[in-house]
Design a protein around this motif. Structure first.
Motif, mmCIF file in Angstrom:
data_model
loop_
_atom_site.group_PDB
_atom_site.id
_atom_site.type_symbol
_atom_site.label_atom_id
_atom_site.label_comp_id
_atom_site.label_asym_id
_atom_site.label_seq_id
_atom_site.Cartn_x
_atom_site.Cartn_y
_atom_site.Cartn_z
ATOM 1 N N THR A 9 -18.136 -25.983 -26.011
ATOM 2 C CA THR A 9 -18.928 -26.802 -26.929
ATOM 3 C C THR A 9 -20.158 -27.377 -26.216
ATOM 4 O O THR A 9 -20.894 -28.164 -26.789
ATOM 5 C CB THR A 9 -18.078 -27.983 -27.469
ATOM 6 N N ASN A 11 -23.585 -27.447 -23.220
ATOM 7 C CA ASN A 11 -24.990 -27.020 -23.165
ATOM 8 C C ASN A 11 -25.163 -25.520 -22.977
ATOM 9 O O ASN A 11 -26.062 -24.910 -23.558
ATOM 10 C CB ASN A 11 -25.699 -27.743 -22.012
ATOM 11 N N PHE A 36 -7.735 -27.061 -25.180
ATOM 12 C CA PHE A 36 -7.711 -26.727 -23.747
ATOM 13 C C PHE A 36 -8.177 -27.941 -22.959
ATOM 14 O O PHE A 36 -9.269 -28.451 -23.191
ATOM 15 C CB PHE A 36 -8.643 -25.546 -23.463
ATOM 16 N N ASP A 37 -7.331 -28.409 -22.037
ATOM 17 C CA ASP A 37 -7.728 -29.584 -21.240
ATOM 18 C C ASP A 37 -7.498 -29.291 -19.763
ATOM 19 O O ASP A 37 -6.387 -28.952 -19.354
ATOM 20 C CB ASP A 37 -6.893 -30.804 -21.669
ATOM 21 N N VAL A 57 -16.886 -23.390 -16.590
ATOM 22 C CA VAL A 57 -17.566 -24.684 -16.454
ATOM 23 C C VAL A 57 -16.495 -25.653 -15.964
ATOM 24 O O VAL A 57 -15.567 -25.995 -16.706
ATOM 25 C CB VAL A 57 -18.142 -25.174 -17.803
ATOM 26 N N VAL A 60 -16.316 -31.723 -15.955
ATOM 27 C CA VAL A 60 -17.572 -32.457 -15.724
ATOM 28 C C VAL A 60 -17.265 -33.930 -15.446
ATOM 29 O O VAL A 60 -16.324 -34.483 -16.009
ATOM 30 C CB VAL A 60 -18.483 -32.316 -16.969
ATOM 31 N N LEU A 87 -20.524 -21.566 -13.522
ATOM 32 C CA LEU A 87 -21.710 -22.418 -13.624
ATOM 33 C C LEU A 87 -21.669 -23.420 -12.480
ATOM 34 O O LEU A 87 -20.821 -24.325 -12.470
ATOM 35 C CB LEU A 87 -21.722 -23.159 -14.965
ATOM 36 N N SER A 88 -22.549 -23.226 -11.490
ATOM 37 C CA SER A 88 -22.657 -24.205 -10.405
ATOM 38 C C SER A 88 -24.022 -24.885 -10.535
ATOM 39 O O SER A 88 -24.433 -25.201 -11.655
ATOM 40 C CB SER A 88 -22.461 -23.508 -9.054
ATOM 41 N N SER A 89 -24.723 -25.069 -9.456
ATOM 42 C CA SER A 89 -25.999 -25.785 -9.500
ATOM 43 C C SER A 89 -26.876 -25.319 -8.345
ATOM 44 O O SER A 89 -26.361 -24.977 -7.271
ATOM 45 C CB SER A 89 -25.717 -27.289 -9.376
ATOM 46 N N LEU A 99 -18.724 -28.922 -6.584
ATOM 47 C CA LEU A 99 -18.780 -27.563 -7.150
ATOM 48 C C LEU A 99 -18.806 -26.467 -6.088
ATOM 49 O O LEU A 99 -18.403 -25.329 -6.353
ATOM 50 C CB LEU A 99 -20.026 -27.430 -8.042
ATOM 51 N N PRO A 118 -28.246 -22.914 -11.512
ATOM 52 C CA PRO A 118 -29.443 -23.337 -12.243
ATOM 53 C C PRO A 118 -30.033 -24.622 -11.685
ATOM 54 O O PRO A 118 -29.306 -25.468 -11.149
ATOM 55 C CB PRO A 118 -28.922 -23.568 -13.667
ATOM 56 N N SER A 119 -31.334 -24.765 -11.887
ATOM 57 C CA SER A 119 -31.991 -26.036 -11.610
ATOM 58 C C SER A 119 -31.637 -27.020 -12.730
ATOM 59 O O SER A 119 -30.769 -26.755 -13.550
ATOM 60 C CB SER A 119 -33.503 -25.820 -11.501
ATOM 61 N N TRP A 120 -32.325 -28.138 -12.789
ATOM 62 C CA TRP A 120 -31.977 -29.192 -13.759
ATOM 63 C C TRP A 120 -32.239 -28.715 -15.195
ATOM 64 O O TRP A 120 -33.176 -27.966 -15.443
ATOM 65 C CB TRP A 120 -32.798 -30.442 -13.442
ATOM 66 N N PHE A 121 -31.413 -29.202 -16.119
ATOM 67 C CA PHE A 121 -31.473 -28.711 -17.498
ATOM 68 C C PHE A 121 -32.564 -29.439 -18.302
ATOM 69 O O PHE A 121 -32.659 -30.674 -18.266
ATOM 70 C CB PHE A 121 -30.148 -28.966 -18.224
ATOM 71 N N ASN A 124 -31.516 -32.386 -20.530
ATOM 72 C CA ASN A 124 -31.369 -33.768 -20.052
ATOM 73 C C ASN A 124 -32.379 -34.698 -20.741
ATOM 74 O O ASN A 124 -32.167 -35.904 -20.809
ATOM 75 C CB ASN A 124 -31.575 -33.851 -18.533
HETATM 76 N N1 LIG Z 1 -27.477 -31.284 -16.378
HETATM 77 C C1 LIG Z 1 -28.083 -30.647 -15.396
HETATM 78 O O1 LIG Z 1 -29.283 -30.826 -15.153
HETATM 79 C C2 LIG Z 1 -27.322 -29.655 -14.550
HETATM 80 C C3 LIG Z 1 -28.020 -28.884 -13.618
HETATM 81 C C4 LIG Z 1 -27.330 -27.930 -12.860
HETATM 82 C C5 LIG Z 1 -25.967 -27.773 -13.031
HETATM 83 N N2 LIG Z 1 -25.298 -28.560 -13.938
HETATM 84 C C6 LIG Z 1 -23.844 -28.369 -14.080
HETATM 85 O O2 LIG Z 1 -23.551 -27.889 -15.363
HETATM 86 C C7 LIG Z 1 -22.199 -28.193 -15.666
HETATM 87 C C8 LIG Z 1 -22.094 -28.597 -17.116
HETATM 88 O O3 LIG Z 1 -22.705 -29.855 -17.297
HETATM 89 P P1 LIG Z 1 -23.234 -30.338 -18.718
HETATM 90 O O4 LIG Z 1 -23.649 -31.735 -18.554
HETATM 91 O O5 LIG Z 1 -24.223 -29.350 -19.244
HETATM 92 O O6 LIG Z 1 -21.918 -30.311 -19.596
HETATM 93 P P2 LIG Z 1 -21.605 -29.460 -20.896
HETATM 94 O O7 LIG Z 1 -21.279 -28.051 -20.528
HETATM 95 O O8 LIG Z 1 -22.654 -29.674 -21.955
HETATM 96 O O9 LIG Z 1 -20.296 -30.242 -21.411
HETATM 97 C C9 LIG Z 1 -19.037 -30.150 -20.817
HETATM 98 C C10 LIG Z 1 -18.118 -29.156 -21.532
HETATM 99 O O10 LIG Z 1 -16.837 -29.258 -20.937
HETATM 100 C C11 LIG Z 1 -15.877 -29.613 -21.929
HETATM 101 N N3 LIG Z 1 -14.941 -30.531 -21.292
HETATM 102 C C12 LIG Z 1 -15.190 -31.784 -20.825
HETATM 103 N N4 LIG Z 1 -14.069 -32.311 -20.302
HETATM 104 C C13 LIG Z 1 -13.096 -31.378 -20.449
HETATM 105 C C14 LIG Z 1 -11.718 -31.336 -20.110
HETATM 106 N N5 LIG Z 1 -11.087 -32.367 -19.525
HETATM 107 N N6 LIG Z 1 -11.025 -30.216 -20.389
HETATM 108 C C15 LIG Z 1 -11.619 -29.156 -20.992
HETATM 109 N N7 LIG Z 1 -12.931 -29.129 -21.330
HETATM 110 C C16 LIG Z 1 -13.655 -30.238 -21.067
HETATM 111 C C17 LIG Z 1 -16.655 -30.262 -23.069
HETATM 112 O O11 LIG Z 1 -16.049 -30.036 -24.333
HETATM 113 P P3 LIG Z 1 -14.992 -31.050 -25.011
HETATM 114 O O12 LIG Z 1 -15.646 -32.404 -25.013
HETATM 115 O O13 LIG Z 1 -14.734 -30.460 -26.373
HETATM 116 O O14 LIG Z 1 -13.779 -31.007 -24.126
HETATM 117 C C18 LIG Z 1 -17.953 -29.453 -23.009
HETATM 118 O O15 LIG Z 1 -17.811 -28.224 -23.703
HETATM 119 C C19 LIG Z 1 -21.751 -29.269 -14.669
HETATM 120 O O16 LIG Z 1 -20.869 -28.667 -13.731
HETATM 121 C C20 LIG Z 1 -23.050 -29.678 -13.999
HETATM 122 O O17 LIG Z 1 -22.858 -30.048 -12.648
HETATM 123 C C21 LIG Z 1 -25.949 -29.485 -14.717
#
Ligand SMILES: NC(=O)c1ccc[n+]([C@@H]2O[C@H](COP(=O)([O-])OP(=O)(O)OC[C@H]3O[C@@H](n4cnc5c(N)ncnc54)[C@H](OP(=O)(O)O)[C@@H]3O)[C@@H](O)[C@H]2O)c1
Length: 268
Positions: A9, A11, A36-37, A57, A60, A87-89, A99, A118-121, A124
């Motif tokens: 669900t 990003n 799924f948890d 993923v 988080v 998906l790492s960073s 990660l 990936p770089s920053w999203f 955000n």
């Molecule tokens: N934001 C950035 O700029 C950036 C940059 C580089 C890398 N990243 C990495 O990208 C990854 C994703 O980050 P995001 O912020 O984009 O999050 P996201 O993928 O938008 O959201 C997290 C997902 O994980 C699920 N989730 C959360 N807790 C869970 C649990 N306990 N069990 C099962 N599923 C769970 C959530 O769905 P439900 O709520 O339905 O469980 C959702 O689908 C992270 O590892 C982050 O470090 C982010």
């Protein structure tokens, strides 16, 4: 082919689910919403049943996700999963805390793997994130990045890379640094946001300890807040000031610029 998409669900997971389905794959979408948890291993076997490839993923907001993910990967392998796209960073190398340890586990357990860095999203700026919340609530982006530049990337472009690597005959067993088409400072990003939306936004530069304090105040666990703030300090010193051709190479098209992303997601 059956693919398990975790974070389905989120990003990247959400657009990926759409792309894989369009390409004819059978997708199992996994997140707490579908039962799924990560923190409940009893939900894992059903998610893995019949699956051949996995989009991973990690949980988080957890500073050390590896103890939850490694046993899941071992189970996935036993269940017949051969390929995992993680998906790492861009800020994380194999074996680093957090990660990086998940990355290490994927390499050790899976015969076929790809690590997305990936770089920053771009999301955000518009989603449920401290940057977007600051814009909405105060017209401010608070970071500890100074003039450091970031090549922000659209998560849909990351999903397109993931789809290509999950569906390809050969997935190269390597990592892929994924960026948008240009690196900009947060002050420049704020100016683009203002130009596109008409909403005045300014960048406020603070120290890393001050940023960590603000994250903790907003409810982040202390270790996670400190780790995030330290990444800003790296950006200040140029860690994210580069662009790569990964999106073009893996998907055959150019990554989306920040200006176009904001025009599509905020309006203007
Ligand atoms: N934001 C950035 O700029 C950036 C940059 C580089 C890398 N990243 C990495 O990208 C990854 C994703 O980050 P995001 O912020 O984009 O999050 P996201 O993928 O938008 O959201 C997290 C997902 O994980 C699920 N989730 C959360 N807790 C869970 C649990 N306990 N069990 C099962 N599923 C769970 C959530 O769905 P439900 O709520 O339905 O469980 C959702 O689908 C992270 O590892 C982050 O470090 C982010």
């Amino acid at each position: 082919m059956k693919v398990l998409v975790t974070g389905a669900t989120g990003n990247t997971g959400k657009p990926l689910t759409g792309l894989l389905t369009e390409a004819g794959a059978t997708v199992r979408a996994a997140s707490r919403r579908s039962g799924f948890d990560w923190s409940d291993p009893e939900t894992h076997a059903a998610a893995l049943d019949g699956v051949e490839r996995l989009y991973l993923v990690a949980p988080v907001g957890v500073a050390e996700p590896e103890p939850l993910v490694r046993p899941f990967l071992a189970r996935a392998r036993e269940a017949g999963v051969r390929r995992t796209v993680l998906l790492s960073s861009s800020a994380v190398r194999t074996g680093d805390p957090g990660l990086g340890r998940v990355d290490q586990a994927v390499r050790e357990i899976m015969p076929e793997f790809a690590v997305l860095r990936p770089s920053w999203f771009m999301r955000n700026f518009v989603g449920d994130h401290p940057v977007a919340n600051g814009i909405r609530e105060r017209g401010e982006i608070v970071t500890a990045t100074g003039d450091g530049r970031v090549a922000f990337v659209d998560p849909a472009d990351i999903a397109a890379c993931a789809a290509a690597l999950l569906l390809a005959d050969d997935c190269e067993n390597t990592d892929h640094v994924i960026t948008g088409p240009e690196a900009v400072s947060y002050a420049e990003a704020a100016a683009i946001y203002t130009e596109v939306t008409g909403v005045p936004v300014r960048h406020i530069d603070v120290t890393a300890p001050e940023l960590a304090r603000r994250f903790t105040e907003a409810g982040y666990p202390e270790d996670f807040a400190a780790a995030l703030a330290a990444l800003d300090e790296d950006i200040r010193h140029g860690s994210e000031d580069r662009v790569t051709g990964t999106v073009q190479r893996l998907t055959g098209r150019a990554p989306k610029p920040l200006r176009r992303f904001l025009a599509e997601h905020v309006g203007g």
